[in-house]
Design an enzyme around this catalytic site. Structure first.
Site, PDB file in Angstrom:
ATOM      1  CG  ASP A  11      11.212  -6.219  10.340  1.00  7.69           C
ATOM      2  OD1 ASP A  11      10.646  -7.314  10.354  1.00  7.69           O
ATOM      3  OD2 ASP A  11      12.431  -6.083  10.091  1.00  7.69           O
ATOM      4  CE1 TYR A  67      12.006  -3.816   2.019  1.00  5.24           C
ATOM      5  CE2 TYR A  67      13.393  -5.052   0.490  1.00  5.24           C
ATOM      6  CZ  TYR A  67      12.315  -4.999   1.361  1.00  5.24           C
ATOM      7  OH  TYR A  67      11.557  -6.126   1.587  1.00  5.24           O
ATOM      8  CG  ASP A  84      15.464  -3.543  14.223  1.00  6.00           C
ATOM      9  OD1 ASP A  84      15.742  -3.533  15.447  1.00  6.00           O
ATOM     10  OD2 ASP A  84      14.401  -4.027  13.788  1.00  6.00           O
ATOM     11  NE  ARG A 140      15.512  -7.271  10.622  1.00  3.93           N
ATOM     12  CZ  ARG A 140      14.929  -8.169  11.405  1.00  3.93           C
ATOM     13  NH1 ARG A 140      15.221  -8.203  12.699  1.00  3.93           N
ATOM     14  NH2 ARG A 140      14.074  -9.041  10.896  1.00  3.93           N
TER      15      ARG A 140
END
Length: 351
Positions: free
Chosen positions: A48, A76, A90, A186
């Site tokens: 993103d 991550y 987000d 997310r």
């Protein structure tokens, strides 16, 4: 410096780019394309715009590896905010719900986070690249529609909690998660909020690795800077991306500097690798595979292979000789054979 042709076979490999916040993954691909002056460039897994970290970019003939590289598990570093949910799941979205985190919630976080481990059926965020009736979900969402996204399996292989911090009415959770392909962090952030009984969203995301490829690699492209520019004709954000080698003087042009970061396709292919010798038998085997012919696994030009029927990669044993082919190990009753599936880079002398 003359313009390099888009089909120059010398420009081939994979870049491990540390993407800055702001630009889209496509923006980074465009920067690589312009810098190396080559048309065939693609990325192996979208980040993103607000996310940072590893973006795997395939260049030249190495773009044929994109289907193999995209499916890798990823790791991550995530910052999850408890106490507020947003339209995009987000920090860039508008607030949907707010609820002060109750006292003592911090003590419940470790068990709830550990509960995300394993496979769950979760829906991707509405603002995502998932296709719905031929359109991207985020396009429908921005047009005011509410796309209905089916749940999908999302797997968390490993989770490591780093820190839990209260900031006013919100609680921030810092953790590292190793997940399968197709897992949206997310969605996991919202799932954590559900487990704790509070709204939640993903505050920050940094990709550390994809398969065996990681930002810790000595040839990773680091130090990129993104500066906002005037929006495009349709109001879309635009960014100027500059790297640490962007002086672009005649002495240090950007293209050759960036090219030194290219990893050979054989170094990153996520398959068992058979290195074929430079002797007469080995060269004959390479030529046959490069021409689309099957080669018996017992061929004297091939190294011993005792693995199961599977896909493997074949490359010349000599490091300075390019070449990479994806083949299928198959046994149809006539003996085990290597059957070419994709010629990524034709071995030298075989094209």
């Amino acid at each position: 410096m003359g313009r390099r042709r888009s089909d120059d076979p010398a420009v081939c490999g994979v870049l491990l780019v540390d993407k800055p916040a702001g630009p889209t993954s496509h923006d980074v691909v465009g920067w690589v394309r312009r810098s190396l002056r080559i048309r065939r460039v693609g990325h192996c897994g979208t980040l993103d715009p607000a996310a940072t970290g590893l973006l795997v970019v395939a260049v030249g003939a190495a773009t044929k590896l994109v289907p193999y590289l995209t499916g890798q598990d990823k790791r991550y570093r995530a910052g999850i905010v408890l106490g507020r949910s947003t339209t995009t799941a987000d920090a860039q979205g508008e607030t949907i719900a707010e609820e002060a985190c109750p006292a003592g919630l911090e003590a419940e976080v470790p068990a709830a986070l550990e509960g995300l481990r394993g496979t769950q059926q979760l829906a991707p965020p509405a603002y995502s690249a998932v296709h719905v009736d031929g359109k991207r979900a985020h396009e429908l969402a921005r047009a005011g529609e509410t796309p209905q996204l089916a749940t999908r399996p999302m797997t968390v292989h490993d989770v490591e909690l780093h820190e839990v911090t209260r900031r006013g009415t919100e609680v921030e959770v810092s953790a590292t998660l190793a997940v399968s392909k197709g897992t949206y962090i997310r969605s996991l952030a919202e799932a954590l909020g559900e487990r704790l009984g509070v709204p939640a969203h993903l505050g920050a995301l940094h990709r550390i690795s994809s398969g065996e490829m990681a930002l810790a690699h000595e040839r990773a492209v680091r130090g990129l800077h993104a500066t906002p520019m005037e929006p495009g004709p349709k109001g879309q954000p635009r960014w100027r991306i500059e790297g640490p080698d962007d002086s672009q003087t005649p002495q240090t042009p950007l293209g050759p500097q960036l090219a030194t970061h290219l990893l050979p396709p054989a170094d990153v292919v996520p398959l068992p690798l058979l290195r074929v010798g430079a002797d007469e038998h080995g060269q004959r085997a390479l030529r046959r595979l490069a021409s689309g012919q099957a080669v018996a696994l017992a061929d004297p030009g091939l190294p011993a292979w005792e693995g199961p029927d599977a896909k493997v990669a074949v490359a010349p044993a000599t490091p300075d000789r390019p070449g990479l082919m994806i083949v299928q190990v198959a046994n149809d009753g006539n003996g085990a054979q290597l059957r070419p599936e994709r010629i990524v880079v034709p071995p030298a002398g075989c094209s």
